[in-house]
Design a protein around this motif. Structure first.
Motif, PDB file in Angstrom:
ATOM      1  N   LEU A 134     -69.796 -51.228 -10.303  1.00  0.00           N
ATOM      2  CA  LEU A 134     -68.516 -50.762  -9.759  1.00  0.00           C
ATOM      3  C   LEU A 134     -67.348 -51.335 -10.555  1.00  0.00           C
ATOM      4  CD1 LEU A 134     -69.360 -51.094  -5.972  1.00  0.00           C
ATOM      5  CD2 LEU A 134     -68.873 -48.951  -7.172  1.00  0.00           C
ATOM      6  N   GLY A 135     -67.443 -52.592 -10.946  1.00  0.00           N
ATOM      7  CA  GLY A 135     -66.369 -53.198 -11.732  1.00  0.00           C
ATOM      8  C   GLY A 135     -66.132 -52.461 -13.033  1.00  0.00           C
ATOM      9  N   ILE A 136     -67.208 -52.079 -13.706  1.00  0.00           N
ATOM     10  CA  ILE A 136     -67.074 -51.335 -14.963  1.00  0.00           C
ATOM     11  C   ILE A 136     -66.559 -49.926 -14.708  1.00  0.00           C
ATOM     12  CG2 ILE A 136     -68.427 -50.242 -16.804  1.00  0.00           C
ATOM     13  CD1 ILE A 136     -70.082 -52.770 -16.966  1.00  0.00           C
ATOM     14  N   TRP A 137     -67.139 -49.259 -13.748  1.00  0.00           N
ATOM     15  CA  TRP A 137     -66.731 -47.883 -13.431  1.00  0.00           C
ATOM     16  C   TRP A 137     -65.245 -47.824 -13.098  1.00  0.00           C
ATOM     17  CZ3 TRP A 137     -69.005 -44.987  -8.562  1.00  0.00           C
ATOM     18  CH2 TRP A 137     -68.693 -43.617  -8.626  1.00  0.00           C
ATOM     19  N   GLY A 138     -64.784 -48.783 -12.305  1.00  0.00           N
ATOM     20  CA  GLY A 138     -63.374 -48.805 -11.947  1.00  0.00           C
ATOM     21  C   GLY A 138     -62.478 -49.063 -13.134  1.00  0.00           C
ATOM     22  N   ARG A 139     -62.883 -49.979 -13.994  1.00  0.00           N
ATOM     23  CA  ARG A 139     -62.045 -50.309 -15.148  1.00  0.00           C
ATOM     24  C   ARG A 139     -62.005 -49.181 -16.167  1.00  0.00           C
ATOM     25  NH1 ARG A 139     -57.622 -53.236 -15.966  1.00  0.00           N
ATOM     26  NH2 ARG A 139     -57.164 -53.057 -18.173  1.00  0.00           N
ATOM     27  N   GLU A 140     -63.139 -48.508 -16.341  1.00  0.00           N
ATOM     28  CA  GLU A 140     -63.221 -47.488 -17.382  1.00  0.00           C
ATOM     29  C   GLU A 140     -62.509 -46.192 -17.022  1.00  0.00           C
ATOM     30  OE1 GLU A 140     -64.198 -47.802 -20.373  1.00  0.00           O
ATOM     31  OE2 GLU A 140     -65.073 -49.807 -20.241  1.00  0.00           O
ATOM     32  N   SER A 141     -62.654 -45.750 -15.775  1.00  0.00           N
ATOM     33  CA  SER A 141     -62.094 -44.426 -15.447  1.00  0.00           C
ATOM     34  C   SER A 141     -61.528 -44.335 -14.042  1.00  0.00           C
ATOM     35  CB  SER A 141     -63.184 -43.353 -15.625  1.00  0.00           C
ATOM     36  OG  SER A 141     -64.226 -43.538 -14.670  1.00  0.00           O
ATOM     37  N   ASN A 142     -61.180 -45.483 -13.439  1.00  0.00           N
ATOM     38  CA  ASN A 142     -60.701 -45.454 -12.050  1.00  0.00           C
ATOM     39  C   ASN A 142     -61.667 -44.678 -11.153  1.00  0.00           C
ATOM     40  OD1 ASN A 142     -58.457 -46.985 -12.659  1.00  0.00           O
ATOM     41  ND2 ASN A 142     -57.070 -45.231 -12.814  1.00  0.00           N
ATOM     42  N   TYR A 143     -62.952 -44.975 -11.336  1.00  0.00           N
ATOM     43  CA  TYR A 143     -64.009 -44.335 -10.546  1.00  0.00           C
ATOM     44  C   TYR A 143     -63.997 -42.814 -10.711  1.00  0.00           C
ATOM     45  CZ  TYR A 143     -63.830 -49.001  -8.578  1.00  0.00           C
ATOM     46  OH  TYR A 143     -63.802 -50.376  -8.438  1.00  0.00           O
ATOM     47  N   GLY A 144     -63.712 -42.385 -11.933  1.00  0.00           N
ATOM     48  CA  GLY A 144     -63.762 -40.966 -12.249  1.00  0.00           C
ATOM     49  C   GLY A 144     -62.480 -40.208 -12.029  1.00  0.00           C
ATOM     50  N   SER A 145     -61.422 -40.884 -11.567  1.00  0.00           N
ATOM     51  CA  SER A 145     -60.173 -40.170 -11.271  1.00  0.00           C
ATOM     52  C   SER A 145     -59.169 -40.179 -12.420  1.00  0.00           C
ATOM     53  CB  SER A 145     -59.508 -40.775 -10.027  1.00  0.00           C
ATOM     54  OG  SER A 145     -59.043 -42.095 -10.292  1.00  0.00           O
ATOM     55  N   ALA A 146     -59.411 -40.983 -13.446  1.00  0.00           N
ATOM     56  CA  ALA A 146     -58.452 -41.091 -14.542  1.00  0.00           C
ATOM     57  C   ALA A 146     -58.476 -39.842 -15.415  1.00  0.00           C
ATOM     58  CB  ALA A 146     -58.764 -42.326 -15.396  1.00  0.00           C
ATOM     59  N   ALA A 147     -57.313 -39.444 -15.881  1.00  0.00           N
ATOM     60  CA  ALA A 147     -57.226 -38.328 -16.816  1.00  0.00           C
ATOM     61  C   ALA A 147     -57.754 -38.777 -18.176  1.00  0.00           C
ATOM     62  CB  ALA A 147     -55.780 -37.864 -16.944  1.00  0.00           C
ATOM     63  N   ILE A 148     -58.619 -37.960 -18.766  1.00  0.00           N
ATOM     64  CA  ILE A 148     -59.154 -38.240 -20.101  1.00  0.00           C
ATOM     65  C   ILE A 148     -58.710 -37.077 -20.979  1.00  0.00           C
ATOM     66  CG2 ILE A 148     -61.251 -38.681 -21.432  1.00  0.00           C
ATOM     67  CD1 ILE A 148     -62.551 -39.648 -18.827  1.00  0.00           C
ATOM     68  N   PRO A 149     -57.611 -37.226 -21.716  1.00  0.00           N
ATOM     69  CA  PRO A 149     -56.889 -36.059 -22.222  1.00  0.00           C
ATOM     70  C   PRO A 149     -57.247 -35.563 -23.612  1.00  0.00           C
ATOM     71  CG  PRO A 149     -55.562 -38.031 -22.527  1.00  0.00           C
ATOM     72  CD  PRO A 149     -56.840 -38.470 -21.864  1.00  0.00           C
ATOM     73  N   HIS A 150     -57.949 -36.344 -24.419  1.00  0.00           N
ATOM     74  CA  HIS A 150     -58.064 -36.004 -25.834  1.00  0.00           C
ATOM     75  C   HIS A 150     -59.304 -35.148 -26.129  1.00  0.00           C
ATOM     76  CE1 HIS A 150     -54.809 -38.743 -26.904  1.00  0.00           C
ATOM     77  NE2 HIS A 150     -55.362 -39.624 -26.102  1.00  0.00           N
ATOM     78  N   ASP A 151     -59.203 -34.330 -27.159  1.00  0.00           N
ATOM     79  CA  ASP A 151     -60.347 -33.572 -27.655  1.00  0.00           C
ATOM     80  C   ASP A 151     -61.194 -34.523 -28.492  1.00  0.00           C
ATOM     81  OD1 ASP A 151     -61.904 -32.050 -29.681  1.00  0.00           O
ATOM     82  OD2 ASP A 151     -60.986 -30.314 -28.729  1.00  0.00           O
ATOM     83  N   VAL A 152     -62.455 -34.714 -28.093  1.00  0.00           N
ATOM     84  CA  VAL A 152     -63.284 -35.715 -28.764  1.00  0.00           C
ATOM     85  C   VAL A 152     -63.491 -35.397 -30.233  1.00  0.00           C
ATOM     86  CG1 VAL A 152     -65.518 -34.636 -28.193  1.00  0.00           C
ATOM     87  CG2 VAL A 152     -65.378 -37.119 -28.542  1.00  0.00           C
ATOM     88  N   PHE A 153     -63.549 -34.125 -30.587  1.00  0.00           N
ATOM     89  CA  PHE A 153     -63.785 -33.773 -31.982  1.00  0.00           C
ATOM     90  C   PHE A 153     -62.539 -34.008 -32.834  1.00  0.00           C
ATOM     91  CE2 PHE A 153     -66.803 -31.160 -29.519  1.00  0.00           C
ATOM     92  CZ  PHE A 153     -67.966 -31.751 -29.980  1.00  0.00           C
TER      93      PHE A 153
END
Length: 399
Positions: free
Chosen positions: A119-138
């Motif tokens: 849970l600590g990692i999940w929260g830090r990485e993406s706010n438990y999946g709620s964070a916007a991840i905006p960039h095109d990976v390619f």
């Protein structure tokens, strides 16, 4: 950030070089890994270089140590543990612990990694999946593979991202990333996805974009694969007496926890170290030197650092996990008003220390444990008390 060409004509010429690099170098490597031309063309359709990314080295330019720090790990330690970040990660983590109790328990049973750590990692990485991840990976990995300070690394990640797309692990709309190219709720780099992504809900797919169970299982598997020791904690906040030098910090200077206790290192809670820990190895961690909390950490702390090579990151994850499960409060010691220097300032200090024979771990402008203790040793050699952290007042003497 490094200076990049402002002239539109120069950028157009470099864009042409980039497109040639994709055709001549990336396509043959991708094809050899089973990527189809259809997948390749779809990935790079309309892609242009992203000149706003950090640490770019355009063709013909020379890498420099950037002045600006883009992540909190590089600035003042106190900012990494802001009230808002801690409270949000703890509050939402407790909700997630209840909502996803079954997959968390299953992952712990399979890997030995406690649910609170996941849970600590999940929260830090993406706010438990709620964070916007905006960039095109390619676009991100293409830009950084073509012209960055770690071009070979990002090129490998680009090939892995193409393999993920070819395998259909996620719809094209989900292939969004951080500015560093990390994917999904656990923010896995593409090579880590290929190695550690796990099907946690039994549907036959490892979907780290839309499945909480898969996210949980994948984080736990990553930590297990990197050596998580079942049954051991990550660490304990301690007080370090003046007689124990901060230069004893580091994963290469471990002692049995009972030996740390014997020289006066004590838990801030006043309780003894757990019986199952005292005969095991522990390591002194002082991420702000004498200007902040101190810890005795276990090998599991360094497994957390394998997820993100920052002492503060690993400390945040362990601390939030404890807050979620044990309702523990803030650290006992306060963070001092240190940090906030330019990376170029710290790099200059590191080069000066290297000339004196100190191993600072490289002049990268980041105050890791080797730099911190080298500063402490330098201070002690001058007859000064060791504080083990770069400060503005040191710039004139370390240059």
């Amino acid at each position: 950030m490094l200076a990049v060409p402002a002239n539109a004509q120069d950028r157009a010429a470099i864009q042409t070089q980039f497109e040639g690099w994709l055709r001549q170098e990336i396509w043959p490597r991708a094809e050899a890994k089973g990527v189809s031309r259809k997948t390749f063309d779809a990935a790079f359709k309309g892609i242009t270089l992203d000149w706003d990314l950090p640490d770019l080295v355009p063709p013909g330019s020379t890498p420099q140590t950037p002045k600006q720090q883009r992540q909190a790990e590089f600035g003042q330690p106190a900012k990494y543990f802001s009230r808002g970040s801690l409270d949000y990660a703890t509050r939402e983590g407790r909700k997630m612990a209840k909502a996803h109790a079954r997959p968390l328990a299953a992952a712990e049973a399979q890997t030995g990694v406690p649910g609170r750590i996941v849970l600590g990692i999940w929260g830090r990485e993406s706010n438990y999946g709620s964070a916007a991840i905006p960039h095109d990976v390619f676009r991100v990995l293409g830009t950084k593979g073509f012209m960055s300070t770690r071009a070979a690394y990002f090129t490998d990640e680009l090939i892995a991202a193409l393999q993920i797309a070819e395998a259909g692990h996620a719809p094209s709309s989900a292939m969004k990333s951080s500015w560093a190219g990390a994917l999904g709720q656990p923010q896995f780099m593409p090579t880590n996805f290929l190695a550690y992504a796990t099907d946690g809900d039994g549907d036959g797919h490892a979907d780290i974009w839309r499945s909480e169970a898969d996210t949980i299982a994948s984080i736990a598997r990553y930590l297990q694969s990197h050596g998580w020791v079942k049954g051991r904690d990550w660490g304990f906040e301690v007080t370090v007496p003046a007689s124990v030098s901060c230069t004893l910090e580091g994963p290469d200077q471990g002692k049995r926890i009972s030996d740390w206790a014997a020289i006066g290192v004590k838990r801030v809670s006043g309780r003894p170290f757990p019986d199952h820990e005292v005969k095991e190895e522990g390591f002194l961690l002082m991420p702000a030197g004498r200007n902040g909390p101190a810890f005795i950490v276990t090998p599991n702390f360094y497994v957390l650092k394998d997820y993100n090579m920052s002492d503060l990151y690993a400390l945040f994850v362990g601390h939030v996990g404890d807050r979620i499960q044990y309702n523990s409060g803030d650290f006992s010691a306060k963070w001092g008003n240190v940090g906030g220097l330019y990376r170029s300032d710290v790099a200059a200090m590191q080069r000066a220390l290297e000339k004196m024979g100190h191993d600072v771990g490289g002049a990268d402008g980041l105050p890791g444990f080797k730099t911190r203790r080298s500063i402490g040793r330098w201070q002690e050699s001058r007859g000064q008390p060791a504080t083990c952290f770069p400060e503005a007042s040191m710039k004139s003497a370390l240059r």
